[in-house]
Motif scaffolding. Structure first.
Motif, mmCIF file in Angstrom:
data_model
loop_
_atom_site.group_PDB
_atom_site.id
_atom_site.type_symbol
_atom_site.label_atom_id
_atom_site.label_comp_id
_atom_site.label_asym_id
_atom_site.label_seq_id
_atom_site.Cartn_x
_atom_site.Cartn_y
_atom_site.Cartn_z
ATOM 1 N N ALA C 27 0.834 -1.207 0.000
ATOM 2 C CA ALA C 27 0.000 0.000 0.000
ATOM 3 C C ALA C 27 0.867 1.254 0.000
ATOM 4 C CB ALA C 27 -0.916 -0.013 1.233
ATOM 5 N N LEU C 28 1.887 1.275 0.860
ATOM 6 C CA LEU C 28 2.764 2.443 0.929
ATOM 7 C C LEU C 28 3.506 2.641 -0.393
ATOM 8 C CD1 LEU C 28 3.879 4.684 2.664
ATOM 9 C CD2 LEU C 28 5.564 3.108 3.584
ATOM 10 N N LEU C 29 3.939 1.513 -0.969
ATOM 11 C CA LEU C 29 4.660 1.574 -2.239
ATOM 12 C C LEU C 29 3.756 2.119 -3.342
ATOM 13 C CD1 LEU C 29 7.255 0.826 -3.673
ATOM 14 C CD2 LEU C 29 6.328 -1.440 -4.073
ATOM 15 N N GLY C 30 2.514 1.602 -3.399
ATOM 16 C CA GLY C 30 1.584 2.065 -4.426
ATOM 17 C C GLY C 30 1.324 3.559 -4.302
ATOM 18 N N ALA C 31 1.056 4.008 -3.069
ATOM 19 C CA ALA C 31 0.761 5.431 -2.876
ATOM 20 C C ALA C 31 1.966 6.288 -3.244
ATOM 21 C CB ALA C 31 0.357 5.673 -1.424
ATOM 22 N N SER C 32 3.171 5.852 -2.821
ATOM 23 C CA SER C 32 4.358 6.668 -3.083
ATOM 24 C C SER C 32 4.687 6.715 -4.569
ATOM 25 C CB SER C 32 5.564 6.115 -2.325
ATOM 26 O OG SER C 32 5.244 5.920 -0.987
ATOM 27 N N LEU C 33 4.534 5.578 -5.255
ATOM 28 C CA LEU C 33 4.860 5.578 -6.682
ATOM 29 C C LEU C 33 3.832 6.394 -7.458
ATOM 30 C CD1 LEU C 33 6.234 2.011 -7.424
ATOM 31 C CD2 LEU C 33 7.445 4.101 -6.860
ATOM 32 N N PHE C 34 2.559 6.345 -7.010
ATOM 33 C CA PHE C 34 1.558 7.208 -7.646
ATOM 34 C C PHE C 34 1.968 8.673 -7.473
ATOM 35 C CE2 PHE C 34 -2.233 9.842 -7.571
ATOM 36 C CZ PHE C 34 -2.856 9.467 -8.750
ATOM 37 N N GLY C 35 2.349 9.020 -6.238
ATOM 38 C CA GLY C 35 2.806 10.390 -5.990
ATOM 39 C C GLY C 35 4.035 10.733 -6.819
ATOM 40 N N GLY C 36 4.945 9.784 -6.920
ATOM 41 C CA GLY C 36 6.176 10.030 -7.669
ATOM 42 C C GLY C 36 5.924 10.188 -9.157
ATOM 43 N N MET C 53 14.152 7.630 -10.294
ATOM 44 C CA MET C 53 14.799 7.541 -8.988
ATOM 45 C C MET C 53 13.919 6.827 -7.969
ATOM 46 S SD MET C 53 16.085 10.724 -6.669
ATOM 47 C CE MET C 53 14.514 11.583 -6.569
ATOM 48 N N TYR C 54 12.582 6.992 -8.066
ATOM 49 C CA TYR C 54 11.695 6.407 -7.056
ATOM 50 C C TYR C 54 11.699 4.883 -7.094
ATOM 51 C CZ TYR C 54 10.101 11.213 -7.003
ATOM 52 O OH TYR C 54 10.058 12.582 -6.926
ATOM 53 N N VAL C 55 12.117 4.273 -8.184
ATOM 54 C CA VAL C 55 12.288 2.818 -8.168
ATOM 55 C C VAL C 55 13.769 2.429 -8.116
ATOM 56 C CG1 VAL C 55 10.097 2.184 -9.238
ATOM 57 C CG2 VAL C 55 12.056 2.703 -10.686
ATOM 58 N N HIS C 56 14.648 3.316 -8.604
ATOM 59 C CA HIS C 56 16.076 2.969 -8.649
ATOM 60 C C HIS C 56 16.704 2.976 -7.250
ATOM 61 C CE1 HIS C 56 20.198 2.780 -10.057
ATOM 62 N NE2 HIS C 56 20.482 3.866 -9.383
ATOM 63 N N VAL C 57 16.458 4.025 -6.494
ATOM 64 C CA VAL C 57 17.112 4.154 -5.175
ATOM 65 C C VAL C 57 16.666 3.035 -4.211
ATOM 66 C CG1 VAL C 57 17.336 5.644 -3.157
ATOM 67 C CG2 VAL C 57 17.626 6.596 -5.438
ATOM 68 N N PRO C 58 15.338 2.743 -4.082
ATOM 69 C CA PRO C 58 14.962 1.650 -3.168
ATOM 70 C C PRO C 58 15.537 0.292 -3.587
ATOM 71 C CG PRO C 58 13.036 2.948 -3.729
ATOM 72 C CD PRO C 58 14.139 3.439 -4.599
ATOM 73 N N THR C 59 15.561 -0.007 -4.888
ATOM 74 C CA THR C 59 16.089 -1.311 -5.288
ATOM 75 C C THR C 59 17.586 -1.382 -5.027
ATOM 76 O OG1 THR C 59 16.183 -0.482 -7.562
ATOM 77 C CG2 THR C 59 14.324 -1.882 -7.002
ATOM 78 N N ALA C 60 18.306 -0.273 -5.271
ATOM 79 C CA ALA C 60 19.747 -0.272 -4.995
ATOM 80 C C ALA C 60 19.997 -0.438 -3.499
ATOM 81 C CB ALA C 60 20.380 1.026 -5.508
ATOM 82 N N ALA C 197 11.589 14.730 -2.701
ATOM 83 C CA ALA C 197 12.113 13.701 -1.796
ATOM 84 C C ALA C 197 11.026 12.867 -1.144
ATOM 85 C CB ALA C 197 12.987 14.358 -0.720
ATOM 86 N N TRP C 198 9.805 13.418 -0.905
ATOM 87 C CA TRP C 198 8.833 12.650 -0.107
ATOM 88 C C TRP C 198 8.401 11.343 -0.767
ATOM 89 C CZ3 TRP C 198 3.975 11.495 -1.802
ATOM 90 C CH2 TRP C 198 3.393 12.327 -2.771
ATOM 91 N N PRO C 199 8.153 11.278 -2.106
ATOM 92 C CA PRO C 199 7.807 9.963 -2.650
ATOM 93 C C PRO C 199 8.969 8.981 -2.539
ATOM 94 C CG PRO C 199 7.287 11.713 -4.212
ATOM 95 C CD PRO C 199 8.146 12.312 -3.168
ATOM 96 N N LEU C 200 10.200 9.520 -2.552
ATOM 97 C CA LEU C 200 11.377 8.654 -2.439
ATOM 98 C C LEU C 200 11.418 7.993 -1.068
ATOM 99 C CD1 LEU C 200 13.997 7.630 -3.644
ATOM 100 C CD2 LEU C 200 15.145 9.631 -2.740
ATOM 101 N N LEU C 201 11.146 8.784 -0.022
ATOM 102 C CA LEU C 201 11.123 8.242 1.337
ATOM 103 C C LEU C 201 10.036 7.163 1.441
ATOM 104 C CD1 LEU C 201 12.249 8.567 4.222
ATOM 105 C CD2 LEU C 201 10.312 10.067 4.687
ATOM 106 N N GLY C 202 8.843 7.477 0.919
ATOM 107 C CA GLY C 202 7.740 6.517 0.999
ATOM 108 C C GLY C 202 8.022 5.253 0.235
#
Lengths: 42, 144, 237
Positions: C27-36, C53-60, C197-202
């Protein structure tokens, strides 16, 4: 250069792979726990 | 000493030794692992004309000149040392190539000391800002 | 921590925790990626590609954090002989490898429009590729060791040795001239504007929770296999 195709490709790839990984792990867990449960002594 | 304390000491010592070995190896690699030479590096390292090499640094503001033919451009690359390198390039640079920004040029030096680039890569810096919050013109502070 | 080494006690809290982590993370991932994708602004230089970046940084982060956890579990396996720690290390390997591969792939997709190249053998990219090969090596070694019915001691040592690559990945952009940019988030603050930055944190927290759920599922599967084999032996006896 239009950047959206790159963004969409990255998201589709990441979400697709994460989804497959999650579902595969879930199915393996259900299968292995179920098989162990089926052999449980009453 | 109990067996598990012995194993713990062994694991910790092993990790420490490996870390030191890796750091030493990386220190030894530091020149060869560099992707490019900055103008400051060229003070101590001479590169013969014609040898394939990558140089990188900041595109000096005001130095970018586009030739009338539309595909040739020239600019000056500098870093935080006084030394600069004049670069010429024929082709389409990446979108993020601009003055005051980082660039990596692949090519070789001509006999007159000008760097002839066969390929340009734009270096992105660590700053991320929305368009409406950029007050002044773009300027990258850090070379790396 | 030692109390968790008991598989029965581990399962009593892993069972209820798995759906919470999984659904919460998703749920958090879906909301953050929608925001991103739709709410946060584009970058003044990169344009829309900043959203990668919103998918690259968390996977790294999970590729590297996964190996850190694998190494910690390996150490505890070696020192205290906890079987559960060995199982945890084994459960982390596949998701960690997938995350590292995704970080490499999304980085290449970002690099093409931004740098002008898919791949360059710079310090950061090369050490990250090495991390992916380390995961592959761990999986192969661990499978071979299990086939022979051992304790998987060699793979645990391999997990510890491979951890040496983690500081190399982190400091590569500081030690050497690289194409990859230096870290934006440091102890001195953030070079990323808050609106970006906020979608990245989420998404980072969301991916991490989901990763934890996946690891728990895989650990439960391995424990289920072990129970199945034990009951089969008892039934045959």
């Amino acid at each position: 250069m239009n950047h959206w195709p790159f963004v969409i490709a990255a998201y589709v790839l990441t979400l697709g792979a994460t989804g497959v990984l999650t579902l595969a792990s879930l199915r393996a867990m259900r299968r292995d726990e179920g098989r162990a449960e089926a052999l449980r002594r009453p | 000493m109990r067996a598990k304390n012995q194993r713990m000491t062994l694991v910790l010592l092993g990790m420490g030794a490996m870390l030191i070995a890796a750091l030493l190896a990386m220190w030894g690699l530091r020149d060869r692992a560099a992707l490019f030479l900055s103008p400051g590096d060229l003070r101590t390292r001479s590169v013969p004309a014609g040898q394939a090499v990558r140089i990188g640094g900041m595109v000096r503001p005001g130095s970018l000149v586009r030739a009338p033919d539309g595909v040739s451009l020239s600019f000056v690359v500098g870093d935080d040392t006084p030394r600069t390198v004049p670069v010429s390039f024929r082709g389409v640079p990446p979108d993020l190539f601009r003055e005051g920004s980082g660039v990596i040029a692949e090519g070789s030096f001509a006999p007159d000391g000008r760097f002839v680039a066969a390929e340009l890569l734009a270096k992105h810096d660590e700053n991320y800002k929305p368009p409406d919050k950029v007050a002044a013109a773009h300027r990258t502070e850090t070379l790396r | 921590m030692h109390a968790l080494a008991n598989p029965a006690r581990f399962l009593s809290f892993a069972r209820p925790l798995t759906p919470w982590l999984g659904w919460g993370g998703a749920a958090l991932l879906g909301a953050s990626l929608f925001g991103g994708l739709f709410l946060s602004p584009r970058d003044y230089l990169q344009g829309e590609t900043v959203r990668i970046m919103y998918v690259h940084v968390p996977t790294a982060w999970l590729g590297m954090g996964g190996w850190a956890a694998l190494a910690a579990a390996s150490a505890s396996h070696l020192v205290w002989r906890h079987t559960l720690a060995g199982i945890a290390a084994r459960a982390i390997a596949v998701p960690g490898a997938v995350m590292t591969a995704l970080a490499l792939a999304t980085g290449a997709i970002w690099g093409r429009p931004t740098w002008g190249t898919w791949w360059e053998w710079d310090g950061r990219l090369t050490s990250m590729l090495l991390l992916f090969f380390l995961y592959c090596g761990y999986l192969a070694l661990n499978a071979a060791e299990r086939e022979r019915g051992g304790e998987a001691k060699l793979s645990a040592i391999f997990g510890l040795v491979g951890a040496v690559n983690l500081p190399v990945i982190h400091f590569s952009v500081i030690w050497w001239n690289t194409l990859h940019q230096p870290p934006s988030l440091t102890t001195e603050g953030s070079a990323i504007d808050a609106s970006i930055a906020w979608p990245l944190l989420g998404s980072t927290i969301g991916f991490t929770l989901l990763f934890a759920a996946i690891v728990l599922m895989r650990m439960r599967a391995i424990l289920g296999q072990a129970r199945f084999a034990a009951r089969l032996r008892r039934a045959a006896a």
